[in-house]
Design a protein around this motif. Structure first.
Motif, mmCIF file in Angstrom:
data_model
loop_
_atom_site.group_PDB
_atom_site.id
_atom_site.type_symbol
_atom_site.label_atom_id
_atom_site.label_comp_id
_atom_site.label_asym_id
_atom_site.label_seq_id
_atom_site.Cartn_x
_atom_site.Cartn_y
_atom_site.Cartn_z
ATOM 1 N N ILE A 245 33.367 -37.070 44.679
ATOM 2 C CA ILE A 245 32.109 -37.796 44.510
ATOM 3 C C ILE A 245 32.158 -39.055 45.374
ATOM 4 O O ILE A 245 33.121 -39.818 45.315
ATOM 5 C CB ILE A 245 31.892 -38.168 43.036
ATOM 6 N N SER A 246 31.114 -39.257 46.160
ATOM 7 C CA SER A 246 31.053 -40.448 46.997
ATOM 8 C C SER A 246 30.564 -41.624 46.164
ATOM 9 O O SER A 246 29.432 -41.627 45.676
ATOM 10 C CB SER A 246 30.113 -40.214 48.183
ATOM 11 N N GLY A 247 31.409 -42.613 45.997
ATOM 12 C CA GLY A 247 31.058 -43.757 45.170
ATOM 13 C C GLY A 247 30.725 -43.331 43.764
ATOM 14 O O GLY A 247 31.469 -42.587 43.124
ATOM 15 N N SER A 248 29.575 -43.775 43.274
ATOM 16 C CA SER A 248 29.146 -43.419 41.922
ATOM 17 C C SER A 248 28.271 -42.175 41.906
ATOM 18 O O SER A 248 27.750 -41.799 40.868
ATOM 19 C CB SER A 248 28.390 -44.603 41.299
ATOM 20 N N GLY A 249 28.100 -41.523 43.093
ATOM 21 C CA GLY A 249 27.247 -40.359 43.181
ATOM 22 C C GLY A 249 25.800 -40.780 43.403
ATOM 23 O O GLY A 249 25.473 -41.960 43.423
ATOM 24 N N PRO A 250 24.903 -39.799 43.577
ATOM 25 C CA PRO A 250 25.104 -38.358 43.467
ATOM 26 C C PRO A 250 25.647 -37.690 44.718
ATOM 27 O O PRO A 250 25.867 -36.476 44.719
ATOM 28 C CB PRO A 250 23.684 -37.855 43.184
ATOM 29 N N SER A 251 25.840 -38.445 45.812
ATOM 30 C CA SER A 251 26.365 -37.813 47.022
ATOM 31 C C SER A 251 27.765 -37.272 46.781
ATOM 32 O O SER A 251 28.563 -37.854 46.035
ATOM 33 C CB SER A 251 26.385 -38.811 48.182
ATOM 34 N N VAL A 252 28.049 -36.158 47.428
ATOM 35 C CA VAL A 252 29.353 -35.508 47.360
ATOM 36 C C VAL A 252 29.900 -35.441 48.777
ATOM 37 O O VAL A 252 29.175 -35.098 49.717
ATOM 38 C CB VAL A 252 29.228 -34.093 46.763
#
Length: 309
Positions: A256-263
Protein backbone atom coordinates in the motif's frame (compact mmCIF):
# COMPACT_ATOMS: atom_id res chain seq x y z
CA UNK A 1 16.25 35.53 -8.40
CA UNK A 2 12.69 36.85 -8.55
CA UNK A 3 10.73 33.71 -9.40
CA UNK A 4 10.97 29.96 -9.92
CA UNK A 5 8.85 27.15 -11.36
CA UNK A 6 9.49 23.68 -9.96
CA UNK A 7 8.44 20.04 -10.34
CA UNK A 8 7.40 18.46 -7.03
CA UNK A 9 7.38 14.65 -7.26
CA UNK A 10 4.81 12.20 -6.02
CA UNK A 11 6.17 9.77 -3.45
CA UNK A 12 5.54 6.32 -2.05
CA UNK A 13 5.75 6.13 1.74
CA UNK A 14 6.25 3.17 4.06
CA UNK A 15 7.54 0.82 1.29
CA UNK A 16 5.71 -2.06 3.01
CA UNK A 17 7.91 -2.67 6.04
CA UNK A 18 8.97 0.90 6.84
CA UNK A 19 5.88 2.55 8.32
CA UNK A 20 6.53 6.28 8.82
CA UNK A 21 10.30 5.91 8.18
CA UNK A 22 10.83 4.82 4.54
CA UNK A 23 9.86 6.61 1.34
CA UNK A 24 10.83 6.96 -2.31
CA UNK A 25 10.35 9.68 -4.96
CA UNK A 26 8.75 9.11 -8.37
CA UNK A 27 9.73 10.64 -11.68
CA UNK A 28 6.66 10.43 -13.92
CA UNK A 29 4.02 12.13 -11.77
CA UNK A 30 4.07 15.25 -9.62
CA UNK A 31 2.80 18.78 -9.09
CA UNK A 32 4.19 22.00 -10.52
CA UNK A 33 4.54 25.13 -8.41
CA UNK A 34 5.49 28.71 -9.19
CA UNK A 35 6.83 31.04 -6.50
CA UNK A 36 7.69 34.70 -7.04
CA UNK A 37 8.73 37.64 -4.90
CA UNK A 38 6.28 40.48 -4.32
CA UNK A 39 6.31 43.78 -2.47
CA UNK A 40 3.35 42.76 -0.30
CA UNK A 41 4.78 41.20 2.90
CA UNK A 42 3.91 37.63 3.84
CA UNK A 43 2.92 34.45 2.02
CA UNK A 44 -0.04 34.46 -0.38
CA UNK A 45 -1.40 31.56 -2.42
CA UNK A 46 -2.84 33.22 -5.51
CA UNK A 47 -3.88 30.30 -7.72
CA UNK A 48 -4.58 26.57 -7.46
CA UNK A 49 -5.22 24.57 -10.61
CA UNK A 50 -6.52 21.01 -10.72
CA UNK A 51 -7.98 20.52 -7.25
CA UNK A 52 -10.23 22.37 -4.84
CA UNK A 53 -8.05 23.02 -1.82
CA UNK A 54 -7.87 26.09 0.43
CA UNK A 55 -6.25 29.28 -0.83
CA UNK A 56 -5.94 30.59 2.75
CA UNK A 57 -2.27 30.44 3.70
CA UNK A 58 -2.81 28.99 7.19
CA UNK A 59 -5.17 26.30 5.82
CA UNK A 60 -2.94 25.16 2.96
CA UNK A 61 0.01 22.81 3.52
CA UNK A 62 2.21 24.84 1.17
CA UNK A 63 1.38 28.02 3.04
CA UNK A 64 2.09 26.46 6.43
CA UNK A 65 5.44 25.07 5.27
CA UNK A 66 6.43 28.42 3.78
CA UNK A 67 5.44 30.28 6.95
CA UNK A 68 7.53 27.87 9.04
CA UNK A 69 10.61 28.59 6.95
CA UNK A 70 9.95 32.32 6.74
CA UNK A 71 9.76 32.44 10.54
CA UNK A 72 13.48 31.62 10.69
CA UNK A 73 14.62 34.06 8.00
CA UNK A 74 15.16 37.80 7.86
CA UNK A 75 12.95 38.66 4.89
CA UNK A 76 10.59 41.61 4.88
CA UNK A 77 9.10 41.11 1.43
CA UNK A 78 6.41 38.75 0.26
CA UNK A 79 5.99 35.57 -1.75
CA UNK A 80 3.17 34.55 -4.09
CA UNK A 81 2.58 30.85 -4.73
CA UNK A 82 0.72 29.16 -7.58
CA UNK A 83 0.07 25.42 -7.42
CA UNK A 84 -0.85 23.12 -10.28
CA UNK A 85 -2.09 19.98 -8.53
CA UNK A 86 -1.58 16.84 -10.59
CA UNK A 87 -1.52 14.58 -7.52
CA UNK A 88 -5.01 14.14 -6.11
CA UNK A 89 -5.42 14.67 -2.35
CA UNK A 90 -6.10 11.41 -0.55
CA UNK A 91 -4.44 9.37 -3.30
CA UNK A 92 -1.71 7.90 -1.13
CA UNK A 93 1.18 9.15 -3.29
CA UNK A 94 2.14 12.23 -1.33
CA UNK A 95 -0.15 15.01 -2.53
CA UNK A 96 0.26 17.13 0.60
CA UNK A 97 3.98 16.34 0.75
CA UNK A 98 4.57 17.58 -2.78
CA UNK A 99 2.97 20.94 -1.96
CA UNK A 100 4.67 21.31 1.41
CA UNK A 101 8.10 20.25 0.18
CA UNK A 102 7.75 22.38 -2.95
CA UNK A 103 6.88 25.47 -0.96
CA UNK A 104 9.86 25.02 1.36
CA UNK A 105 12.23 24.31 -1.54
CA UNK A 106 11.03 27.18 -3.73
CA UNK A 107 11.01 29.76 -0.96
CA UNK A 108 14.47 28.69 0.16
CA UNK A 109 15.74 29.14 -3.40
CA UNK A 110 14.29 32.65 -3.67
CA UNK A 111 15.91 33.60 -0.35
CA UNK A 112 19.37 32.50 -1.51
CA UNK A 113 19.42 28.95 -0.09
CA UNK A 114 19.90 29.65 3.64
CA UNK A 115 19.05 25.96 4.29
CA UNK A 116 20.18 22.75 2.60
CA UNK A 117 17.70 20.11 1.42
CA UNK A 118 18.02 18.04 4.59
CA UNK A 119 17.22 21.08 6.72
CA UNK A 120 14.13 21.83 4.64
CA UNK A 121 12.50 18.56 5.74
CA UNK A 122 11.45 19.92 9.13
CA UNK A 123 9.65 22.89 7.54
CA UNK A 124 7.80 20.67 5.07
CA UNK A 125 6.78 18.42 7.96
CA UNK A 126 4.64 21.24 9.32
CA UNK A 127 2.52 21.03 6.20
CA UNK A 128 2.09 17.30 6.77
CA UNK A 129 0.99 18.04 10.32
CA UNK A 130 -1.79 20.23 8.99
CA UNK A 131 -2.88 17.53 6.53
CA UNK A 132 -2.81 14.47 8.77
CA UNK A 133 -2.36 15.65 12.33
CA UNK A 134 1.13 14.13 12.46
CA UNK A 135 4.38 15.82 11.38
CA UNK A 136 5.75 12.80 9.53
CA UNK A 137 8.66 12.94 7.07
CA UNK A 138 8.41 9.72 5.04
CA UNK A 139 6.92 11.58 2.04
CA UNK A 140 8.53 15.02 2.27
CA UNK A 141 12.04 13.59 2.75
CA UNK A 142 12.18 11.72 -0.58
CA UNK A 143 10.37 14.59 -2.31
CA UNK A 144 13.19 16.91 -1.26
CA UNK A 145 16.17 14.57 -1.39
CA UNK A 146 15.17 12.15 -4.15
CA UNK A 147 15.57 8.39 -4.24
CA UNK A 148 14.90 6.26 -1.16
CA UNK A 149 15.10 7.90 2.25
CA UNK A 150 15.11 6.60 5.81
CA UNK A 151 13.94 8.63 8.78
CA UNK A 152 16.27 7.12 11.38
CA UNK A 153 14.93 9.36 14.14
CA UNK A 154 12.29 12.03 14.61
CA UNK A 155 13.72 13.37 17.87
CA UNK A 156 16.20 14.61 16.89
CA UNK A 157 15.29 14.54 13.20
CA UNK A 158 17.79 12.39 11.32
CA UNK A 159 17.06 11.65 7.65
CA UNK A 160 19.34 9.48 5.51
CA UNK A 161 19.31 9.21 1.73
CA UNK A 162 19.76 5.59 0.68
CA UNK A 163 21.19 3.98 -2.43
CA UNK A 164 18.81 3.36 -5.34
CA UNK A 165 19.50 0.43 -7.71
CA UNK A 166 19.52 1.65 -11.31
CA UNK A 167 17.01 -0.89 -12.62
CA UNK A 168 14.38 -0.38 -9.93
CA UNK A 169 11.02 0.85 -11.24
CA UNK A 170 7.68 1.52 -9.59
CA UNK A 171 4.18 0.78 -10.86
CA UNK A 172 1.31 2.51 -9.06
CA UNK A 173 -2.40 2.00 -9.43
CA UNK A 174 -4.64 4.68 -7.96
CA UNK A 175 -8.26 3.60 -7.47
CA UNK A 176 -10.39 6.73 -7.73
CA UNK A 177 -11.53 6.72 -4.14
CA UNK A 178 -10.20 8.91 -1.35
CA UNK A 179 -8.60 7.61 1.82
CA UNK A 180 -7.60 10.46 4.12
CA UNK A 181 -4.35 9.91 6.00
CA UNK A 182 -5.88 11.09 9.26
CA UNK A 183 -8.73 8.57 8.92
CA UNK A 184 -6.45 5.68 7.96
CA UNK A 185 -4.31 6.34 11.04
CA UNK A 186 -7.31 6.06 13.33
CA UNK A 187 -7.87 2.40 12.48
CA UNK A 188 -4.31 1.31 13.27
CA UNK A 189 -3.45 -0.55 16.45
CA UNK A 190 -1.51 1.40 19.05
CA UNK A 191 0.70 -1.56 19.95
CA UNK A 192 2.29 -4.61 18.32
CA UNK A 193 3.60 -7.93 19.54
CA UNK A 194 7.32 -8.48 19.99
CA UNK A 195 7.10 -11.27 17.38
CA UNK A 196 5.64 -8.93 14.76
CA UNK A 197 8.16 -6.24 15.65
CA UNK A 198 11.09 -8.60 15.13
CA UNK A 199 9.77 -9.68 11.72
CA UNK A 200 9.27 -6.05 10.68
CA UNK A 201 12.71 -4.89 11.85
CA UNK A 202 14.30 -7.76 9.97
CA UNK A 203 12.52 -6.74 6.77
CA UNK A 204 13.52 -3.09 7.14
CA UNK A 205 17.16 -4.11 7.59
CA UNK A 206 16.91 -6.53 4.69
CA UNK A 207 15.38 -3.94 2.37
CA UNK A 208 18.07 -1.37 3.13
CA UNK A 209 20.80 -3.98 2.68
CA UNK A 210 19.21 -5.00 -0.62
CA UNK A 211 19.17 -1.38 -1.84
CA UNK A 212 22.87 -0.92 -1.08
CA UNK A 213 24.02 -4.27 -2.47
CA UNK A 214 21.54 -3.99 -5.38
CA UNK A 215 20.34 -7.49 -4.53
CA UNK A 216 16.90 -7.60 -6.13
CA UNK A 217 16.04 -10.97 -4.59
CA UNK A 218 16.76 -9.61 -1.11
CA UNK A 219 14.67 -6.54 -1.87
CA UNK A 220 11.84 -8.83 -2.92
CA UNK A 221 12.03 -10.98 0.23
CA UNK A 222 12.02 -7.86 2.41
CA UNK A 223 8.92 -6.19 0.95
CA UNK A 224 6.60 -7.61 3.59
CA UNK A 225 4.36 -5.83 6.07
CA UNK A 226 2.80 -7.84 8.89
CA UNK A 227 1.58 -4.84 10.89
CA UNK A 228 -0.12 -2.11 8.84
CA UNK A 229 -1.08 -3.79 5.56
CA UNK A 230 -3.51 -6.33 7.05
CA UNK A 231 -5.55 -3.46 8.51
CA UNK A 232 -5.34 -0.79 5.81
CA UNK A 233 -5.91 -3.24 2.95
CA UNK A 234 -9.52 -3.54 4.11
CA UNK A 235 -10.05 0.06 2.89
CA UNK A 236 -8.97 -0.81 -0.68
CA UNK A 237 -11.47 -2.76 -2.80
CA UNK A 238 -9.80 -5.67 -4.62
CA UNK A 239 -6.46 -5.31 -2.86
CA UNK A 240 -5.69 -9.01 -2.60
CA UNK A 241 -6.44 -9.53 -6.30
CA UNK A 242 -4.16 -6.64 -7.22
CA UNK A 243 -1.33 -7.99 -5.14
CA UNK A 244 -1.71 -11.52 -6.48
CA UNK A 245 -1.81 -10.35 -10.10
CA UNK A 246 1.31 -8.18 -9.74
CA UNK A 247 3.33 -10.91 -8.02
CA UNK A 248 2.27 -13.39 -10.72
CA UNK A 249 3.45 -10.89 -13.35
CA UNK A 250 6.90 -10.82 -11.76
CA UNK A 251 6.87 -7.84 -9.39
CA UNK A 252 9.51 -7.90 -6.68
CA UNK A 253 6.87 -6.92 -4.14
CA UNK A 254 3.56 -5.14 -3.68
CA UNK A 255 2.25 -2.89 -0.94
CA UNK A 256 0.00 0.00 0.00
CA UNK A 257 1.39 3.39 -0.97
CA UNK A 258 1.25 5.57 2.11
CA UNK A 259 -2.19 5.37 3.66
CA UNK A 260 -3.77 4.20 0.39
CA UNK A 261 -5.79 3.75 -1.69
CA UNK A 262 -2.92 3.64 -4.19
CA UNK A 263 -1.08 0.33 -4.43
CA UNK A 264 2.54 0.14 -5.56
CA UNK A 265 4.73 -2.58 -6.99
CA UNK A 266 8.50 -2.52 -7.40
CA UNK A 267 10.05 -4.31 -10.37
CA UNK A 268 13.45 -4.84 -11.95
CA UNK A 269 13.47 -3.01 -15.28
CA UNK A 270 10.97 -0.88 -17.15
CA UNK A 271 9.65 -3.78 -19.25
CA UNK A 272 8.67 -5.76 -16.16
CA UNK A 273 7.13 -2.65 -14.59
CA UNK A 274 4.92 -2.25 -17.66
CA UNK A 275 3.91 -5.93 -17.47
CA UNK A 276 2.89 -5.32 -13.87
CA UNK A 277 0.86 -2.32 -15.03
CA UNK A 278 -1.00 -4.60 -17.46
CA UNK A 279 -1.62 -7.08 -14.63
CA UNK A 280 -2.95 -4.30 -12.41
CA UNK A 281 -5.21 -3.12 -15.23
CA UNK A 282 -6.64 -6.59 -15.90
CA UNK A 283 -7.18 -7.36 -12.22
CA UNK A 284 -8.92 -4.06 -11.48
CA UNK A 285 -11.08 -3.75 -14.56
CA UNK A 286 -13.59 -6.15 -12.99
CA UNK A 287 -13.80 -4.31 -9.65
CA UNK A 288 -15.98 -1.48 -10.98
CA UNK A 289 -13.87 1.34 -9.54
CA UNK A 290 -12.21 3.84 -11.93
CA UNK A 291 -8.43 3.96 -11.66
CA UNK A 292 -5.20 5.51 -12.94
CA UNK A 293 -1.90 3.71 -13.45
CA UNK A 294 1.59 5.22 -13.40
CA UNK A 295 4.89 3.57 -14.31
CA UNK A 296 7.91 5.45 -13.07
CA UNK A 297 11.64 5.26 -12.77
CA UNK A 298 12.87 6.23 -9.32
CA UNK A 299 13.49 9.99 -9.13
CA UNK A 300 17.02 10.36 -7.77
CA UNK A 301 17.01 14.18 -7.63
CA UNK A 302 13.76 15.04 -5.87
CA UNK A 303 12.27 18.48 -6.56
CA UNK A 304 13.54 19.87 -9.86
CA UNK A 305 13.83 23.46 -11.10
CA UNK A 306 11.97 23.85 -14.40
CA UNK A 307 12.45 27.60 -14.87
CA UNK A 308 13.87 30.53 -12.95
CA UNK A 309 14.09 34.25 -13.55
Amino acid sequence: MEGVRIFCPATIANISCGFDVLGVALDSVGDEMTLRKTDTPGIRITKIIGQEIPLETEQNVAGVAALALLGECDFSGGIEIEIEKKIKPGSGIGSSAASAAGAAFGLNLLLGNPFNRHQLVRFAMQGEKLASGVAHADNVAPALLGGFTLVRSYDPLDVIKLNTPEQLYATIIHPQIEVKTADSRKILKTGISLKDGIRQWGNVGGLIAGLYTEDYDLISRSLEDHIVEPIRSMLIPGYDDLKGAAVKAGALGVGISGSGPSVFALSKGSAKAREVADAFRSAYSVVGVPFEIHVSKINQEGIKVLEQW
